[in-house]
Design a protein around this motif. Structure first.
Motif, PDB file in Angstrom:
ATOM      1  N   PRO A 170       0.802  -1.197  -0.115  1.00  0.00           N
ATOM      2  CA  PRO A 170      -0.036   0.169  -0.049  1.00  0.00           C
ATOM      3  C   PRO A 170       0.807   1.312  -0.019  1.00  0.00           C
ATOM      4  CG  PRO A 170      -0.010  -0.817   2.117  1.00  0.00           C
ATOM      5  CD  PRO A 170       0.910  -1.878   1.337  1.00  0.00           C
ATOM      6  N   LYS A 171       0.255   2.213  -0.526  1.00  0.00           N
ATOM      7  CA  LYS A 171       0.912   3.787  -0.296  1.00  0.00           C
ATOM      8  C   LYS A 171       0.532   4.498   0.583  1.00  0.00           C
ATOM      9  CE  LYS A 171       2.576   3.958  -5.017  1.00  0.00           C
ATOM     10  NZ  LYS A 171       2.087   2.304  -5.285  1.00  0.00           N
ATOM     11  N   ARG A 172      -0.824   4.401   0.865  1.00  0.00           N
ATOM     12  CA  ARG A 172      -1.501   5.581   1.993  1.00  0.00           C
ATOM     13  C   ARG A 172      -2.108   4.380   2.885  1.00  0.00           C
ATOM     14  NH1 ARG A 172      -1.399  10.607   1.474  1.00  0.00           N
ATOM     15  NH2 ARG A 172      -3.424  10.924   2.276  1.00  0.00           N
ATOM     16  N   ILE A 173      -2.008   4.285   4.175  1.00  0.00           N
ATOM     17  CA  ILE A 173      -2.670   3.456   4.970  1.00  0.00           C
ATOM     18  C   ILE A 173      -3.525   4.313   6.066  1.00  0.00           C
ATOM     19  CG2 ILE A 173      -2.484   1.643   6.675  1.00  0.00           C
ATOM     20  CD1 ILE A 173       0.311   0.886   5.499  1.00  0.00           C
ATOM     21  N   LEU A 174      -4.654   3.880   6.162  1.00  0.00           N
ATOM     22  CA  LEU A 174      -5.739   4.578   7.233  1.00  0.00           C
ATOM     23  C   LEU A 174      -5.691   3.725   8.596  1.00  0.00           C
ATOM     24  CD1 LEU A 174      -7.259   6.806   8.117  1.00  0.00           C
ATOM     25  CD2 LEU A 174      -9.332   5.757   7.166  1.00  0.00           C
ATOM     26  N   VAL A 175      -5.312   4.163   9.526  1.00  0.00           N
ATOM     27  CA  VAL A 175      -5.431   3.348  10.770  1.00  0.00           C
ATOM     28  C   VAL A 175      -6.375   4.058  11.681  1.00  0.00           C
ATOM     29  CG1 VAL A 175      -4.302   2.607  12.868  1.00  0.00           C
ATOM     30  CG2 VAL A 175      -2.890   2.758  10.797  1.00  0.00           C
ATOM     31  N   ILE A 176      -7.423   3.255  11.834  1.00  0.00           N
ATOM     32  CA  ILE A 176      -8.650   3.563  12.421  1.00  0.00           C
ATOM     33  C   ILE A 176      -8.772   2.989  14.075  1.00  0.00           C
ATOM     34  CG2 ILE A 176     -11.262   3.581  12.530  1.00  0.00           C
ATOM     35  CD1 ILE A 176     -10.928   3.237   9.498  1.00  0.00           C
ATOM     36  N   THR A 177      -8.682   4.038  15.158  1.00  0.00           N
ATOM     37  CA  THR A 177      -8.825   3.464  16.315  1.00  0.00           C
ATOM     38  C   THR A 177      -9.696   4.454  17.178  1.00  0.00           C
ATOM     39  OG1 THR A 177      -7.302   2.771  18.111  1.00  0.00           O
ATOM     40  CG2 THR A 177      -6.858   4.881  16.965  1.00  0.00           C
ATOM     41  N   ASP A 178      -9.562   4.378  18.555  1.00  0.00           N
ATOM     42  CA  ASP A 178     -10.152   5.231  19.207  1.00  0.00           C
ATOM     43  C   ASP A 178      -9.390   5.990  20.393  1.00  0.00           C
ATOM     44  OD1 ASP A 178     -10.109   4.114  22.105  1.00  0.00           O
ATOM     45  OD2 ASP A 178     -11.617   2.569  21.634  1.00  0.00           O
ATOM     46  N   PRO A 179      -9.877   7.212  20.977  1.00  0.00           N
ATOM     47  CA  PRO A 179      -8.867   8.093  21.513  1.00  0.00           C
ATOM     48  C   PRO A 179      -8.196   7.431  22.742  1.00  0.00           C
ATOM     49  CG  PRO A 179     -11.023   9.049  21.416  1.00  0.00           C
ATOM     50  CD  PRO A 179     -11.294   7.737  20.949  1.00  0.00           C
ATOM     51  N   LYS A 196      -4.092   6.793  23.291  1.00  0.00           N
ATOM     52  CA  LYS A 196      -3.915   7.560  24.746  1.00  0.00           C
ATOM     53  C   LYS A 196      -2.902   6.520  25.409  1.00  0.00           C
ATOM     54  CE  LYS A 196      -5.367   9.538  28.796  1.00  0.00           C
ATOM     55  NZ  LYS A 196      -6.205   9.633  30.016  1.00  0.00           N
ATOM     56  N   ILE A 197      -3.125   5.365  25.647  1.00  0.00           N
ATOM     57  CA  ILE A 197      -2.392   4.504  26.041  1.00  0.00           C
ATOM     58  C   ILE A 197      -1.311   3.814  25.271  1.00  0.00           C
ATOM     59  CG2 ILE A 197      -4.129   3.801  27.848  1.00  0.00           C
ATOM     60  CD1 ILE A 197      -4.978   1.406  26.528  1.00  0.00           C
ATOM     61  N   GLY A 198      -1.191   4.314  23.898  1.00  0.00           N
ATOM     62  CA  GLY A 198      -0.117   3.725  23.311  1.00  0.00           C
ATOM     63  C   GLY A 198      -0.193   2.506  22.390  1.00  0.00           C
ATOM     64  N   ILE A 199      -1.452   1.834  22.338  1.00  0.00           N
ATOM     65  CA  ILE A 199      -1.744   0.626  21.635  1.00  0.00           C
ATOM     66  C   ILE A 199      -1.761   1.108  20.131  1.00  0.00           C
ATOM     67  CG2 ILE A 199      -3.454  -1.159  21.233  1.00  0.00           C
ATOM     68  CD1 ILE A 199      -3.842  -1.399  24.074  1.00  0.00           C
ATOM     69  N   ALA A 200      -2.273   1.909  19.763  1.00  0.00           N
ATOM     70  CA  ALA A 200      -2.420   2.413  18.190  1.00  0.00           C
ATOM     71  C   ALA A 200      -1.026   2.663  17.692  1.00  0.00           C
ATOM     72  CB  ALA A 200      -3.318   3.738  18.124  1.00  0.00           C
ATOM     73  N   GLN A 201      -0.069   3.315  18.338  1.00  0.00           N
ATOM     74  CA  GLN A 201       1.055   3.426  18.229  1.00  0.00           C
ATOM     75  C   GLN A 201       1.856   2.312  17.866  1.00  0.00           C
ATOM     76  OE1 GLN A 201      -0.578   4.870  20.466  1.00  0.00           O
ATOM     77  NE2 GLN A 201      -0.318   7.157  19.995  1.00  0.00           N
ATOM     78  N   ARG A 202       1.604   1.025  18.593  1.00  0.00           N
ATOM     79  CA  ARG A 202       2.115  -0.091  18.289  1.00  0.00           C
ATOM     80  C   ARG A 202       1.881  -0.671  16.774  1.00  0.00           C
ATOM     81  NH1 ARG A 202       1.819  -4.242  23.205  1.00  0.00           N
ATOM     82  NH2 ARG A 202       3.089  -5.331  21.655  1.00  0.00           N
ATOM     83  N   VAL A 203       0.846  -0.240  16.201  1.00  0.00           N
ATOM     84  CA  VAL A 203       0.457  -0.491  14.939  1.00  0.00           C
ATOM     85  C   VAL A 203       1.140   0.673  14.101  1.00  0.00           C
ATOM     86  CG1 VAL A 203      -1.439  -0.573  13.354  1.00  0.00           C
ATOM     87  CG2 VAL A 203      -1.625  -1.704  15.590  1.00  0.00           C
ATOM     88  N   THR A 204       0.928   1.898  14.486  1.00  0.00           N
ATOM     89  CA  THR A 204       1.555   2.955  13.385  1.00  0.00           C
ATOM     90  C   THR A 204       2.769   2.994  13.176  1.00  0.00           C
ATOM     91  OG1 THR A 204       1.170   4.595  15.246  1.00  0.00           O
ATOM     92  CG2 THR A 204      -0.726   4.321  13.703  1.00  0.00           C
ATOM     93  N   GLU A 205       3.806   2.867  14.456  1.00  0.00           N
ATOM     94  CA  GLU A 205       5.127   3.065  14.313  1.00  0.00           C
ATOM     95  C   GLU A 205       5.772   2.281  13.476  1.00  0.00           C
ATOM     96  OE1 GLU A 205       6.423   4.097  18.407  1.00  0.00           O
ATOM     97  OE2 GLU A 205       5.020   5.738  18.575  1.00  0.00           O
ATOM     98  N   PRO A 206       5.581   0.855  13.519  1.00  0.00           N
ATOM     99  CA  PRO A 206       6.501  -0.034  12.814  1.00  0.00           C
ATOM    100  C   PRO A 206       6.183   0.302  11.353  1.00  0.00           C
ATOM    101  CG  PRO A 206       5.355  -1.297  14.571  1.00  0.00           C
ATOM    102  CD  PRO A 206       4.952   0.118  14.635  1.00  0.00           C
ATOM    103  N   LEU A 207       4.915   0.709  10.977  1.00  0.00           N
ATOM    104  CA  LEU A 207       4.510   0.818   9.553  1.00  0.00           C
ATOM    105  C   LEU A 207       5.303   2.164   9.192  1.00  0.00           C
ATOM    106  CD1 LEU A 207       0.520   0.305   9.762  1.00  0.00           C
ATOM    107  CD2 LEU A 207       2.309  -1.151   8.750  1.00  0.00           C
ATOM    108  N   GLU A 208       5.280   3.060   9.832  1.00  0.00           N
ATOM    109  CA  GLU A 208       5.903   4.335   9.750  1.00  0.00           C
ATOM    110  C   GLU A 208       7.459   4.088   9.440  1.00  0.00           C
ATOM    111  OE1 GLU A 208       2.849   7.725  11.487  1.00  0.00           O
ATOM    112  OE2 GLU A 208       4.625   6.665  12.570  1.00  0.00           O
ATOM    113  N   GLU A 209       8.121   3.236  10.408  1.00  0.00           N
ATOM    114  CA  GLU A 209       9.601   3.080  10.237  1.00  0.00           C
ATOM    115  C   GLU A 209       9.796   2.128   8.834  1.00  0.00           C
ATOM    116  OE1 GLU A 209      10.303   0.845  13.739  1.00  0.00           O
ATOM    117  OE2 GLU A 209      10.053   2.617  15.098  1.00  0.00           O
ATOM    118  N   GLN A 210       8.907   1.604   8.298  1.00  0.00           N
ATOM    119  CA  GLN A 210       9.004   1.009   7.015  1.00  0.00           C
ATOM    120  C   GLN A 210       8.748   1.811   5.757  1.00  0.00           C
ATOM    121  OE1 GLN A 210       9.934  -2.526   6.632  1.00  0.00           O
ATOM    122  NE2 GLN A 210      10.513  -2.213   8.810  1.00  0.00           N
ATOM    123  N   GLY A 211       8.468   3.032   5.974  1.00  0.00           N
ATOM    124  CA  GLY A 211       8.366   4.132   5.038  1.00  0.00           C
ATOM    125  C   GLY A 211       6.925   4.302   4.375  1.00  0.00           C
TER     126      GLY A 211
END
Ligand code: NAD
Length: 388
Positions: A31-40, A44-59
């Motif tokens: 994919p080129k543009r990924i939408l990650v859908i979650t709740d606030p 806040k507790i960092g679970i969403a970032q456990r998904v987004t950060e590794p994806l961003e690190e891969q570019g």
């Protein structure tokens, strides 16, 4: 023997640490543009970032959307659908409880359709889903809804709930990692756990049950029966979280194929009219609906009793079915959920409007082994109100 249509999809990963499968699965779609859908809360507790950060690190280009609310109203769905259409995404990842996952499914499909989300609702909409939509990966963080393996997206309306359903809403990949559920608060663990149990119980007594769904449903009841209390009292109990995660996942597979019945049909109006969470709505009704219909399925109720850890060996089927209802009541009470509608401040004056909305859930009611007509529904709400 009747014909059973069975859909056991998507490709699923289960087990502690299974989130590590996300990157290789995403890579398959390039994919080129990924939408990650979650709740606030999950952001806040960092679970969403456990998904987004590794994806961003891969570019990958990643957009985090956090405007999900529990039991999402149709307006929340509309907003997300517009956002998804405008963003020209080519993949959706849902991470969260059933609320976030249901919206992720909706957004991924309606991104490639015209019209509003309301147009596609089963009871009140006029349009049909016709295209598959964007690839979607679903990552549950509660052990309850089974949304990661169903083709259903639930939206709340003013006084009840409605659904968008189509096999195009099925995920391409589901990652069910119990580690992500450790932070779920006790109250949510209890409500979502009884939701999963209700899926399994209703799949097992459904008129559409089949040998394949029976096996899944009974195993889900065993796992949930032995571990729900532990997961509620000690959220860090790893084995209890693993059992609940597996139990919820396979209860989802069971009910997606066999369907749910009376408990869900009567729970939808409760959620719609009083904003009681889906899990609690099911929980408060579970013993009363099962008590009402038990004579139509005594043998199956005896099996459920055994799966819950009881013993029907020296009981008649009739006695075992009664004991099963008591066992369900005890479990609901042990995890701290009120035993009657009055415990949720539902006034007696609401019983009639609940009944009228309950009657409308014909598609779900049709799966009950005992036909539930208007007067039956009225009686069940009345008993659930009194708690006797
Ligand atoms: P939810 O998604 O509404 O979440 C409940 C609360 O738990 C939220 O405040 C959320 O932030 C919090 N939470 C979630 N995961 C957490 C975590 N790991 N740590 C801390 N907090 C966490 O609750 P739910 O019961 O999972 O989903 C309910 C929705 O799912 C309802 O709209 C219901 O109708 C729907 N549903 C869908 C299906 C289906 O097949 N699609 C089946 C059953 C229910």
């Amino acid at each position: 023997m009747s014909v059973a249509k069975l859909v056991f999809t998507p490709l699923s990963y289960t087990g502690w640490g299974s989130l590590k499968e996300l990157l290789p699965e995403v890579a398959k779609y390039a994919p080129k543009r990924i939408l990650v859908i979650t709740d606030p809360m999950l952001a806040k507790i960092g679970i969403a970032q456990r998904v987004t950060e590794p994806l961003e690190e891969q570019g990958y280009s990643v957009t985090l959307y956090t405007d999900v609310v529990p039991e999402p109203p149709v307006e929340t769905g509309e907003k997300l659908v517009s956002f998804t259409r405008e963003g020209e995404f080519d993949m959706v990842v849902g991470v969260g409880g059933g609320s976030a996952l249901d919206l992720a499914k909706l957004a991924s499909v309606l991104a490639v359709h015209d019209g509003s989300a309301a147009d596609y609702l089963n009871l009140s909409g006029s349009k049909n889903v016709e295209k598959k939509g964007l690839p979607k990966i679903l990552i549950p963080t509660t052990s309850g809804t089974g949304s990661e393996v169903t083709n259903i997206s639930v939206l709340s309306l003013e006084t009840t709930k409605d659904v968008v359903t189509h096999d195009y809403l099925l995920a391409d990949v589901a990652i069910i990692d119990p580690e992500l559920t450790v932070s779920v608060p006790a109250k949510v663990t209890a409500a979502t756990g009884i939701d999963a149990l209700t899926h399994a119980v209703e799949a097992y007594i459904s008129v559409n049950a089949s040998p394949a769904t029976d096996g899944l449903a009974l195993q889900a009841i065993r796992l949930i029966g032995r571990s729900l209390r532990k997961a509620v009292t000690d959220g860090n109990n790893r084995q209890a979280r693993i059992d609940m995660s597996n139990g919820s996942y396979i209860a989802g597979l069971a009910f997606f194929n066999a369907g749910v019945a009376g408990v869900h049909a009567l729970a939808y109006p409760l959620g719609g009219q009083f904003h009681i969470s889906h899990g609690e709505s099911n929980a408060v009704l579970l013993p009363y609906v099962m008590g009402y219909i038990r004579k139509s399925c005594t043998k199956r109720m005896a099996d459920i009793l055994n799966a819950l850890g009881g013993n029907s060996a020296y009981l008649s089927e009739e006695e075992a079915s009664y004991k099963c209802v008591e066992e369900l009541q005890r479990l609901v009470s042990d995890v701290g959920i009120p035993a009657a509608l009055s415990g949720f401040n539902v006034p007696v004056s609401a019983l009639e409007s609940l009944t009228q909305d309950g009657v409308k859930q014909k598609r779900i009611l049709a799966r009950s082994p005992l036909p539930l007509l208007e007067d039956d529904i009225r009686k069940i709400y009345q008993v659930a109100f009194n708690g006797t």
